[in-house]
Scaffold this motif. Structure first.
Motif, PDB file in Angstrom:
ATOM      1  N   VAL A  55     -12.255   7.238 -11.227  1.00 43.85           N
ATOM      2  CA  VAL A  55     -12.132   7.020  -9.789  1.00 43.85           C
ATOM      3  C   VAL A  55     -13.452   7.333  -9.093  1.00 43.85           C
ATOM      4  CG1 VAL A  55     -10.879   7.655  -7.702  1.00 43.85           C
ATOM      5  CG2 VAL A  55      -9.687   7.603  -9.905  1.00 43.85           C
ATOM      6  N   LEU A  56     -14.065   6.297  -8.508  1.00 39.15           N
ATOM      7  CA  LEU A  56     -15.307   6.469  -7.745  1.00 39.15           C
ATOM      8  C   LEU A  56     -15.025   7.032  -6.365  1.00 39.15           C
ATOM      9  CD1 LEU A  56     -17.539   3.314  -8.272  1.00 39.15           C
ATOM     10  CD2 LEU A  56     -18.047   5.655  -8.926  1.00 39.15           C
ATOM     11  N   ASP A  57     -14.012   6.471  -5.727  1.00 43.32           N
ATOM     12  CA  ASP A  57     -13.657   6.890  -4.366  1.00 43.32           C
ATOM     13  C   ASP A  57     -12.147   6.984  -4.302  1.00 43.32           C
ATOM     14  OD1 ASP A  57     -14.037   7.462  -1.581  1.00 43.32           O
ATOM     15  OD2 ASP A  57     -13.316   5.438  -1.155  1.00 43.32           O
ATOM     16  N   GLY A  58     -11.643   8.189  -4.003  1.00 44.32           N
ATOM     17  CA  GLY A  58     -10.199   8.362  -3.913  1.00 44.32           C
ATOM     18  C   GLY A  58      -9.649   9.438  -4.821  1.00 44.32           C
ATOM     19  N   SER A  59     -10.510  10.315  -5.359  1.00 41.34           N
ATOM     20  CA  SER A  59     -10.018  11.363  -6.259  1.00 41.34           C
ATOM     21  C   SER A  59      -9.072  12.321  -5.532  1.00 41.34           C
ATOM     22  CB  SER A  59     -11.191  12.130  -6.876  1.00 41.34           C
ATOM     23  OG  SER A  59     -11.995  12.729  -5.882  1.00 41.34           O
ATOM     24  N   ARG A  60      -9.323  12.555  -4.238  1.00 39.92           N
ATOM     25  CA  ARG A  60      -8.420  13.427  -3.482  1.00 39.92           C
ATOM     26  C   ARG A  60      -7.073  12.745  -3.258  1.00 39.92           C
ATOM     27  NH1 ARG A  60     -12.325  15.314   1.417  1.00 39.92           N
ATOM     28  NH2 ARG A  60     -12.691  13.068   1.410  1.00 39.92           N
ATOM     29  N   ARG A  61      -7.108  11.419  -3.023  1.00 42.83           N
ATOM     30  CA  ARG A  61      -5.855  10.675  -2.899  1.00 42.83           C
ATOM     31  C   ARG A  61      -5.079  10.684  -4.207  1.00 42.83           C
ATOM     32  NH1 ARG A  61      -8.581   5.508  -1.202  1.00 42.83           N
ATOM     33  NH2 ARG A  61     -10.413   6.814  -0.965  1.00 42.83           N
ATOM     34  N   LEU A  62      -5.811  10.553  -5.331  1.00 49.58           N
ATOM     35  CA  LEU A  62      -5.152  10.588  -6.638  1.00 49.58           C
ATOM     36  C   LEU A  62      -4.494  11.943  -6.873  1.00 49.58           C
ATOM     37  CD1 LEU A  62      -4.544   9.494  -9.469  1.00 49.58           C
ATOM     38  CD2 LEU A  62      -6.812  10.282 -10.173  1.00 49.58           C
ATOM     39  N   GLU A  63      -5.206  13.020  -6.584  1.00 46.69           N
ATOM     40  CA  GLU A  63      -4.655  14.366  -6.776  1.00 46.69           C
ATOM     41  C   GLU A  63      -3.391  14.561  -5.943  1.00 46.69           C
ATOM     42  OE1 GLU A  63      -6.006  19.068  -6.154  1.00 46.69           O
ATOM     43  OE2 GLU A  63      -7.423  17.427  -5.784  1.00 46.69           O
ATOM     44  N   ALA A  64      -3.435  14.112  -4.687  1.00 45.17           N
ATOM     45  CA  ALA A  64      -2.263  14.256  -3.818  1.00 45.17           C
ATOM     46  C   ALA A  64      -1.122  13.353  -4.277  1.00 45.17           C
ATOM     47  CB  ALA A  64      -2.651  13.930  -2.373  1.00 45.17           C
ATOM     48  N   ALA A  65      -1.454  12.152  -4.758  1.00 49.74           N
ATOM     49  CA  ALA A  65      -0.425  11.218  -5.221  1.00 49.74           C
ATOM     50  C   ALA A  65       0.309  11.793  -6.430  1.00 49.74           C
ATOM     51  CB  ALA A  65      -1.055   9.874  -5.571  1.00 49.74           C
ATOM     52  N   VAL A  66      -0.435  12.403  -7.349  1.00 47.85           N
ATOM     53  CA  VAL A  66       0.183  13.027  -8.515  1.00 47.85           C
ATOM     54  C   VAL A  66       1.100  14.169  -8.067  1.00 47.85           C
ATOM     55  CG1 VAL A  66      -0.256  14.399 -10.584  1.00 47.85           C
ATOM     56  CG2 VAL A  66      -1.656  12.377 -10.100  1.00 47.85           C
ATOM     57  N   GLU A  67       0.627  14.977  -7.122  1.00 51.76           N
ATOM     58  CA  GLU A  67       1.429  16.096  -6.618  1.00 51.76           C
ATOM     59  C   GLU A  67       2.674  15.593  -5.897  1.00 51.76           C
ATOM     60  OE1 GLU A  67       0.787  20.123  -3.896  1.00 51.76           O
ATOM     61  OE2 GLU A  67      -0.944  18.995  -4.661  1.00 51.76           O
ATOM     62  N   ALA A  68       2.554  14.415  -5.260  1.00 54.77           N
ATOM     63  CA  ALA A  68       3.698  13.842  -4.541  1.00 54.77           C
ATOM     64  C   ALA A  68       4.667  13.128  -5.479  1.00 54.77           C
ATOM     65  CB  ALA A  68       3.201  12.859  -3.476  1.00 54.77           C
ATOM     66  N   GLY A  69       4.312  13.000  -6.757  1.00 53.73           N
ATOM     67  CA  GLY A  69       5.218  12.405  -7.732  1.00 53.73           C
ATOM     68  C   GLY A  69       5.108  10.903  -7.894  1.00 53.73           C
ATOM     69  N   LEU A  70       4.013  10.295  -7.413  1.00 56.61           N
ATOM     70  CA  LEU A  70       3.854   8.843  -7.545  1.00 56.61           C
ATOM     71  C   LEU A  70       3.423   8.484  -8.963  1.00 56.61           C
ATOM     72  CD1 LEU A  70       2.041   7.860  -4.218  1.00 56.61           C
ATOM     73  CD2 LEU A  70       4.484   8.087  -4.683  1.00 56.61           C
ATOM     74  N   ASP A  71       3.984   7.415  -9.496  1.00 52.09           N
ATOM     75  CA  ASP A  71       3.647   6.962 -10.841  1.00 52.09           C
ATOM     76  C   ASP A  71       2.467   6.004 -10.847  1.00 52.09           C
ATOM     77  OD1 ASP A  71       5.758   8.417 -12.028  1.00 52.09           O
ATOM     78  OD2 ASP A  71       7.172   6.809 -11.541  1.00 52.09           O
ATOM     79  N   THR A  72       2.306   5.229  -9.775  1.00 48.00           N
ATOM     80  CA  THR A  72       1.198   4.277  -9.671  1.00 48.00           C
ATOM     81  C   THR A  72       0.554   4.387  -8.294  1.00 48.00           C
ATOM     82  OG1 THR A  72       2.603   2.475  -8.833  1.00 48.00           O
ATOM     83  CG2 THR A  72       2.342   2.650 -11.229  1.00 48.00           C
ATOM     84  N   VAL A  73      -0.696   3.952  -8.205  1.00 44.89           N
ATOM     85  CA  VAL A  73      -1.411   3.938  -6.925  1.00 44.89           C
ATOM     86  C   VAL A  73      -2.194   2.635  -6.827  1.00 44.89           C
ATOM     87  CG1 VAL A  73      -1.615   6.442  -6.643  1.00 44.89           C
ATOM     88  CG2 VAL A  73      -3.326   5.207  -7.967  1.00 44.89           C
ATOM     89  N   PRO A  74      -2.434   2.133  -5.595  1.00 44.27           N
ATOM     90  CA  PRO A  74      -3.216   0.900  -5.433  1.00 44.27           C
ATOM     91  C   PRO A  74      -4.693   1.147  -5.725  1.00 44.27           C
ATOM     92  CG  PRO A  74      -2.700   1.840  -3.293  1.00 44.27           C
ATOM     93  CD  PRO A  74      -1.953   2.654  -4.315  1.00 44.27           C
ATOM     94  N   CYS A  75      -5.330   0.219  -6.425  1.00 39.54           N
ATOM     95  CA  CYS A  75      -6.731   0.377  -6.814  1.00 39.54           C
ATOM     96  C   CYS A  75      -7.483  -0.938  -6.676  1.00 39.54           C
ATOM     97  CB  CYS A  75      -6.853   0.848  -8.264  1.00 39.54           C
ATOM     98  SG  CYS A  75      -6.066   2.439  -8.625  1.00 39.54           S
ATOM     99  N   ILE A  76      -8.787  -0.834  -6.469  1.00 40.32           N
ATOM    100  CA  ILE A  76      -9.700  -1.966  -6.548  1.00 40.32           C
ATOM    101  C   ILE A  76     -10.682  -1.663  -7.669  1.00 40.32           C
ATOM    102  CG2 ILE A  76     -11.551  -3.237  -5.372  1.00 40.32           C
ATOM    103  CD1 ILE A  76     -10.099  -2.744  -2.750  1.00 40.32           C
ATOM    104  N   ILE A  77     -10.810  -2.584  -8.631  1.00 35.93           N
ATOM    105  CA  ILE A  77     -11.641  -2.365  -9.808  1.00 35.93           C
ATOM    106  C   ILE A  77     -13.031  -2.952  -9.582  1.00 35.93           C
ATOM    107  CG2 ILE A  77     -11.862  -2.748 -12.291  1.00 35.93           C
ATOM    108  CD1 ILE A  77      -8.816  -3.100 -12.388  1.00 35.93           C
ATOM    109  N   VAL A  78     -14.069  -2.152  -9.838  1.00 41.56           N
ATOM    110  CA  VAL A  78     -15.454  -2.612  -9.739  1.00 41.56           C
ATOM    111  C   VAL A  78     -16.090  -2.566 -11.129  1.00 41.56           C
ATOM    112  CG1 VAL A  78     -15.652  -1.790  -7.367  1.00 41.56           C
ATOM    113  CG2 VAL A  78     -16.396  -0.314  -9.246  1.00 41.56           C
ATOM    114  N   ARG A  79     -17.228  -3.190 -11.275  1.00 41.17           N
ATOM    115  CA  ARG A  79     -17.926  -3.203 -12.558  1.00 41.17           C
ATOM    116  C   ARG A  79     -18.533  -1.832 -12.841  1.00 41.17           C
ATOM    117  NH1 ARG A  79     -21.916  -8.040 -11.642  1.00 41.17           N
ATOM    118  NH2 ARG A  79     -22.780  -7.236 -13.607  1.00 41.17           N
ATOM    119  N   ARG A  80     -18.469  -1.401 -14.082  1.00 42.38           N
ATOM    120  CA  ARG A  80     -18.914  -0.066 -14.455  1.00 42.38           C
ATOM    121  C   ARG A  80     -20.406   0.137 -14.164  1.00 42.38           C
ATOM    122  NH1 ARG A  80     -17.937   2.909 -20.340  1.00 42.38           N
ATOM    123  NH2 ARG A  80     -19.020   4.866 -19.837  1.00 42.38           N
ATOM    124  N   GLU A  81     -21.224  -0.878 -14.418  1.00 45.74           N
ATOM    125  CA  GLU A  81     -22.663  -0.725 -14.227  1.00 45.74           C
ATOM    126  C   GLU A  81     -23.042  -0.570 -12.754  1.00 45.74           C
ATOM    127  OE1 GLU A  81     -21.837  -5.170 -15.091  1.00 45.74           O
ATOM    128  OE2 GLU A  81     -21.119  -3.194 -15.751  1.00 45.74           O
TER     129      GLU A  81
END
Length: 266
Positions: A55-81
């Motif tokens: 996760v480049l942007d949204g690690s705090r949202r991910l942490e809160a989503a896991v704590e809230a019990g969500l199984d999936t979250v919306p994401c936008i995929i960018v190129r690794r390079e």
């Protein structure tokens, strides 16, 4: 607009290109309650690594989503390079890194040859090359674990006031934190009115800034109340004056990132 996909939280982890080291427990509580009520409204920015994603942007949202019990979250995929440069641009525009976090991250990207020099980093960000060195000088205004962001300290450093008053401004910002546009106006007033105590100026601007007035509502300036809430696939944004709705707009949920980026560039 990049496609939004839903990814399992178990396949996501914080990117090594995320420079944030300081976390605010109070902001986490607010974010957690928002996600419990409305879900993750802004997609995470991720790139693929092996069979998972970082996760480049949204690690705090991910942490809160896991704590809230969500199984999936919306994401936008960018190129690794593209990840290091995208991460730098995002976190710089968000203005929420401390001076040590940002300076260390810039130096790391130069050391890893993502950029050839500090000057190239500055050209990429669209700032003058003196910006980076201003951040280093700004470290004199307070300890490296100061709650003020790097660009906030740089703004204070550039004011035409004596060093002692700059230190008082930084100390006062711990009690009266201001978003960048309001801080810019407050600093201008401090410069123009040298006889007025900087703490009083910052306090006045602070109480004019947005404050929570309800579950999904905020108020500012004592006149309007603003409400932001999710309704299905759209986000409703409205302003009220008393019981009267002054204006109301709806934004598709998948377009929130675009709206945020446009607002940050105002």
């Amino acid at each position: 607009m990049s496609e939004v996909v839903y990814i399992e939280t178990t396949r996501l982890r914080k990117s090594r290109y995320n420079p944030r080291m300081v976390h605010d427990p109070e902001r986490h509580k607010i974010l957690l309650e928002s996600i419990r009520r409305n879900g993750v409204m802004e997609p995470l920015l991720v790139y693929q690594v092996d069979d998972g994603y970082e996760v480049l942007d949204g690690s705090r949202r991910l942490e809160a989503a896991v704590e809230a019990g969500l199984d999936t979250v919306p994401c936008i995929i960018v190129r690794r390079e593209e990840a290091p440069r995208i991460s730098l641009a995002i976190h710089f525009s968000q203005d929420d890194l401390t001076e040590s976090e940002l300076v260390l991250y810039v130096e790391r990207l130069v050391a890893e040859e993502v950029f050839k020099s500090v000057e190239e980093v500055c050209r990429f960000l669209g700032v003058s090359k003196s910006w980076f060195y201003t951040l280093r000088r700004a470290a004199r205004l307070g300890p490296l674990d100061s709650g003020a962001s790097a660009t906030t300290l740089a703004m204070v450093e550039k004011t035409r006031v004596e060093p002692e008053k700059k230190k008082r401004i930084v100390e006062a910002l711990d009690s009266y934190p201001l978003p960048r546009p309001m801080l810019r106006e407050a600093l201008r007033e401090i410069e123009e009115k040298p006889m007025e105590e900087p703490e009083h100026v910052l306090e006045r601007f602070y109480w004019a800034s947005p404050r929570r007035s309800g579950e999904d509502a905020f108020t500012a300036s004592g006149v309007y109340e603003y409400v932001l809430r999710r309704l299905g696939g759209v986000v409703e944004f409205l302003a009220r004056k008393g019981v009267e709705t002054v204006w109301r707009v709806e934004v598709p949920a998948q377009d929130l990132m675009v709206v945020k980026l446009m607002w940050q560039r105002l």
